[in-house]
Design a protein around this motif. Sequence first.
Motif, PDB file in Angstrom:
ATOM      1  N   ILE A   6       0.839  -1.202   0.000  1.00 42.74           N
ATOM      2  CA  ILE A   6       0.000   0.000   0.000  1.00 42.74           C
ATOM      3  C   ILE A   6       0.873   1.250   0.000  1.00 42.74           C
ATOM      4  O   ILE A   6       0.598   2.215  -0.717  1.00 42.74           O
ATOM      5  CB  ILE A   6      -0.977  -0.029   1.185  1.00 42.74           C
ATOM      6  CG1 ILE A   6      -2.004  -1.146   0.987  1.00 42.74           C
ATOM      7  CG2 ILE A   6      -1.669   1.313   1.355  1.00 42.74           C
ATOM      8  CD1 ILE A   6      -2.877  -1.417   2.192  1.00 42.74           C
ATOM      9  N   ALA A   7       1.947   1.231   0.774  1.00 38.25           N
ATOM     10  CA  ALA A   7       2.877   2.366   0.778  1.00 38.25           C
ATOM     11  C   ALA A   7       3.513   2.550  -0.600  1.00 38.25           C
ATOM     12  O   ALA A   7       3.656   3.681  -1.077  1.00 38.25           O
ATOM     13  CB  ALA A   7       3.949   2.168   1.841  1.00 38.25           C
ATOM     14  N   MET A   8       3.865   1.461  -1.253  1.00 41.74           N
ATOM     15  CA  MET A   8       4.428   1.539  -2.603  1.00 41.74           C
ATOM     16  C   MET A   8       3.427   2.161  -3.571  1.00 41.74           C
ATOM     17  O   MET A   8       3.793   2.976  -4.424  1.00 41.74           O
ATOM     18  CB  MET A   8       4.820   0.148  -3.098  1.00 41.74           C
ATOM     19  CG  MET A   8       6.052  -0.428  -2.471  1.00 41.74           C
ATOM     20  SD  MET A   8       6.342  -2.158  -2.916  1.00 41.74           S
ATOM     21  CE  MET A   8       6.337  -2.128  -4.686  1.00 41.74           C
ATOM     22  N   LEU A   9       2.180   1.774  -3.439  1.00 42.36           N
ATOM     23  CA  LEU A   9       1.139   2.323  -4.309  1.00 42.36           C
ATOM     24  C   LEU A   9       0.975   3.822  -4.087  1.00 42.36           C
ATOM     25  O   LEU A   9       0.791   4.592  -5.032  1.00 42.36           O
ATOM     26  CB  LEU A   9      -0.177   1.587  -4.048  1.00 42.36           C
ATOM     27  CG  LEU A   9      -1.325   1.859  -5.006  1.00 42.36           C
ATOM     28  CD1 LEU A   9      -0.953   1.442  -6.414  1.00 42.36           C
ATOM     29  CD2 LEU A   9      -2.565   1.118  -4.553  1.00 42.36           C
ATOM     30  N   LEU A  10       1.083   4.255  -2.838  1.00 40.83           N
ATOM     31  CA  LEU A  10       0.883   5.661  -2.516  1.00 40.83           C
ATOM     32  C   LEU A  10       2.046   6.556  -2.945  1.00 40.83           C
ATOM     33  O   LEU A  10       1.854   7.741  -3.225  1.00 40.83           O
ATOM     34  CB  LEU A  10       0.632   5.831  -1.020  1.00 40.83           C
ATOM     35  CG  LEU A  10      -0.682   5.233  -0.504  1.00 40.83           C
ATOM     36  CD1 LEU A  10      -0.751   5.355   1.009  1.00 40.83           C
ATOM     37  CD2 LEU A  10      -1.873   5.893  -1.167  1.00 40.83           C
ATOM     38  N   VAL A  11       3.259   6.007  -2.992  1.00 45.86           N
ATOM     39  CA  VAL A  11       4.409   6.848  -3.339  1.00 45.86           C
ATOM     40  C   VAL A  11       4.837   6.719  -4.794  1.00 45.86           C
ATOM     41  O   VAL A  11       5.858   7.269  -5.187  1.00 45.86           O
ATOM     42  CB  VAL A  11       5.619   6.555  -2.411  1.00 45.86           C
ATOM     43  CG1 VAL A  11       5.292   6.891  -0.977  1.00 45.86           C
ATOM     44  CG2 VAL A  11       6.103   5.134  -2.563  1.00 45.86           C
ATOM     45  N   GLY A  12       4.070   6.016  -5.597  1.00 43.91           N
ATOM     46  CA  GLY A  12       4.334   6.003  -7.031  1.00 43.91           C
ATOM     47  C   GLY A  12       5.176   4.869  -7.551  1.00 43.91           C
ATOM     48  O   GLY A  12       5.962   5.062  -8.471  1.00 43.91           O
ATOM     49  N   ALA A  13       5.033   3.695  -7.016  1.00 45.06           N
ATOM     50  CA  ALA A  13       5.796   2.550  -7.495  1.00 45.06           C
ATOM     51  C   ALA A  13       5.076   1.808  -8.621  1.00 45.06           C
ATOM     52  O   ALA A  13       5.366   0.660  -8.899  1.00 45.06           O
ATOM     53  CB  ALA A  13       6.064   1.582  -6.351  1.00 45.06           C
ATOM     54  N   GLY A  14       4.140   2.457  -9.266  1.00 41.98           N
ATOM     55  CA  GLY A  14       3.368   1.807 -10.314  1.00 41.98           C
ATOM     56  C   GLY A  14       2.157   1.124  -9.715  1.00 41.98           C
ATOM     57  O   GLY A  14       1.805   1.329  -8.555  1.00 41.98           O
TER      58      GLY A  14
END
Length: 117
Positions: A6-14
């Motif tokens: 979820i953190a990856m999704l929020l910071v722009g990891a695709g």
Amino acid sequence: MILLSIAMLLVGAGFGPPILGVIVGLTATRINAPLRWWDTHISGGSRRLLARVWPWTLGVGVVAWMLLLPGTIILDFFFGVNIPDVVVYVLTLSAFGLLLLTVFAGFAYDIQRRTIS
């Protein structure tokens, strides 16, 4: 893993890796857990069918994922094939769809195996 995804999704990891991480994380929470909800909501015939096709969905899903990452690079580099619509619509949707189908079929296989034992 779910929180990291979820953190990856929020910071722009695709969108691919975070969605994959959430699916795998949610599935991992059901390891060695009773599958009562699945047992009551999936009919016996559907469970038997899904349990039988489980190895095939896993194999085809692995092929779809392999075609998605190294397959597109190989097609473009060696053969000059670069068709973005095929990658987006066919390979990506089939890879994620087969992953979900494999998860459901794996649950059905586990339920069938527990009832036989």
